[in-house]
Design an enzyme around this catalytic site. Structure first.
Site, PDB file in Angstrom:
ATOM      1  N   ALA A 236       0.858  -1.186   0.000  1.00 42.40           N
ATOM      2  CA  ALA A 236       0.000   0.000   0.000  1.00 42.40           C
ATOM      3  C   ALA A 236       0.892   1.233   0.000  1.00 42.40           C
ATOM      4  CB  ALA A 236      -0.909  -0.004   1.224  1.00 42.40           C
ATOM      5  N   LYS A 237       0.260   2.351  -0.297  1.00 40.21           N
ATOM      6  CA  LYS A 237       0.999   3.611  -0.415  1.00 40.21           C
ATOM      7  C   LYS A 237       1.776   3.957   0.858  1.00 40.21           C
ATOM      8  CE  LYS A 237      -0.565   7.782  -2.416  1.00 40.21           C
ATOM      9  NZ  LYS A 237      -1.694   8.570  -2.906  1.00 40.21           N
ATOM     10  N   ARG A 238       1.169   3.605   1.997  1.00 40.62           N
ATOM     11  CA  ARG A 238       1.809   3.976   3.274  1.00 40.62           C
ATOM     12  C   ARG A 238       3.081   3.168   3.548  1.00 40.62           C
ATOM     13  NH1 ARG A 238      -2.748   1.371   4.217  1.00 40.62           N
ATOM     14  NH2 ARG A 238      -2.583  -0.753   5.003  1.00 40.62           N
ATOM     15  N   ASP A 239       3.363   2.167   2.726  1.00 44.27           N
ATOM     16  CA  ASP A 239       4.552   1.350   2.954  1.00 44.27           C
ATOM     17  C   ASP A 239       5.847   2.063   2.565  1.00 44.27           C
ATOM     18  OD1 ASP A 239       3.296  -0.915   4.071  1.00 44.27           O
ATOM     19  OD2 ASP A 239       2.644  -1.539   2.082  1.00 44.27           O
ATOM     20  N   GLY A 240       5.750   3.264   2.040  1.00 43.98           N
ATOM     21  CA  GLY A 240       6.975   3.992   1.699  1.00 43.98           C
ATOM     22  C   GLY A 240       6.938   4.479   0.265  1.00 43.98           C
TER      23      GLY A 240
END
Ligand code: GLU
Length: 288
Positions: A236-240
């Site tokens: 997901a986007k929040r993974d970096g």
């Protein structure tokens, strides 16, 4: 002409996993002599945004992928979906369903049907019952499936047999369902090769069956493995830095090429370097 395609939903930026699926969809199409199409799956009006459509197409171009014009949008194709529904209905292959989600969840499924399958409650209502129920609630339209199992051919998974449910084709609010749109679009666009993430493998048998009921030969499939984060969850986007907002196209190619075991940094190089037998079947655990 038979074609392959990539069909993203414009509800966010494409991350490395999506970009890899797009690259593989291009590769499957071009390595088998098919034109490559891109279709914008913006049926979900709440989640779809024109700015994501623009950034997704720009990202595909930045990776060097080229596609046939025009790009079609599902939001502009309601008449096509309505016409397909009319044909199915004329053949007796739909029925009105008045059930709420909760009624379906609480009902006992038919024997051998997977949990959550439609229990058949409204399949055989007579006209008087339907008229009475219509006064309470606008019905959904479901597929009156004549088969309960269907087998698809998948380039990576072999023959896969799955359950065919009485799929919702049009919701009570009048919106055409994704399962109808994807099948009608692929048939209309001559798509005979569907490449997408393997999170949709479970949906393919019923979609192929619906294609068959529309009088079209079902496509072949290639459900490619998903990208996971270090914890084993879907990337997901929040993974970096996993989208082209934070990564250069060169870096994205390095990572995706490595995940496929090739050094290719362009679509053309991939045509020389990649072959089906060596395509990874396991999820791609992305470490950045
Ligand atoms: N629009 C779907 C997605 O982005 C893909 C559907 C398909 O390729 O059939 O997950």
């Amino acid at each position: 002409m038979p074609a392959g395609r990539f069909a993203p939903s414009p509800s966010g930026d494409l991350h490395l996993g999506n970009l890899r699926t797009a690259i593989l969809a291009w590769w499957f199409a071009r390595s088998t002599g098919r034109p490559f199409l891109v279709r914008v799956e913006d049926l979900d009006r709440q989640r779809s945004r024109p700015e994501f459509e623009a950034s997704q197409l720009a990202d595909l171009a930045a990776l060097g992928l080229a596609w046939e014009e025009p790009v079609v949008r599902q939001s502009e194709r309601d008449p096509l979906y309505a016409a397909a529904l009319e044909r199915l209905t004329a053949e007796g292959l739909t029925f009105e369903c008045f059930c709420t989600r909760r009624e379906i969840a609480e009902a006992v499924s038919a024997p051998h049907a997977p949990p959550g399958s439609y229990p058949g409650t409204c399949r055989d209502l007579d006209e008087a019952e339907r008229a009475a129920r219509r006064a309470e609630r606008a019905p959904a339209l479901r597929l009156r499936a004549r088969e309960r199992a269907w087998t698809i051919r998948d380039a990576l998974h072999g023959d896969v047999t799955g359950h065919v449910d009485d799929l919702v084709l049009r919701r009570g609010d009048g919106a055409h369902a994704y399962n109808l749109a994807v099948v009608v679009d692929d048939a209309d666009q001559g798509v005979d090769q569907v490449v997408r993430g393997d999170d949709l493998l479970h949906a393919a048998p019923a979609q192929a069956y619906l294609t068959h009921e529309l009088g079209v030969a079902p496509p072949t499939y290639a459900h490619v493995s998903l990208a996971l984060n270090a914890e084993g969850r879907r990337l997901a986007k929040r993974d970096g830095p996993v989208t082209l907002r934070d990564l250069s196209p060169e870096r994205a190619w390095d990572l995706i090429g490595a995940s496929l075991g090739v050094g290719a940094t362009s679509p053309e190089a991939l045509l020389d370097e990649l072959d089906l037998a060596s395509l990874p079947r396991e999820p791609w655990v992305v470490s950045l």
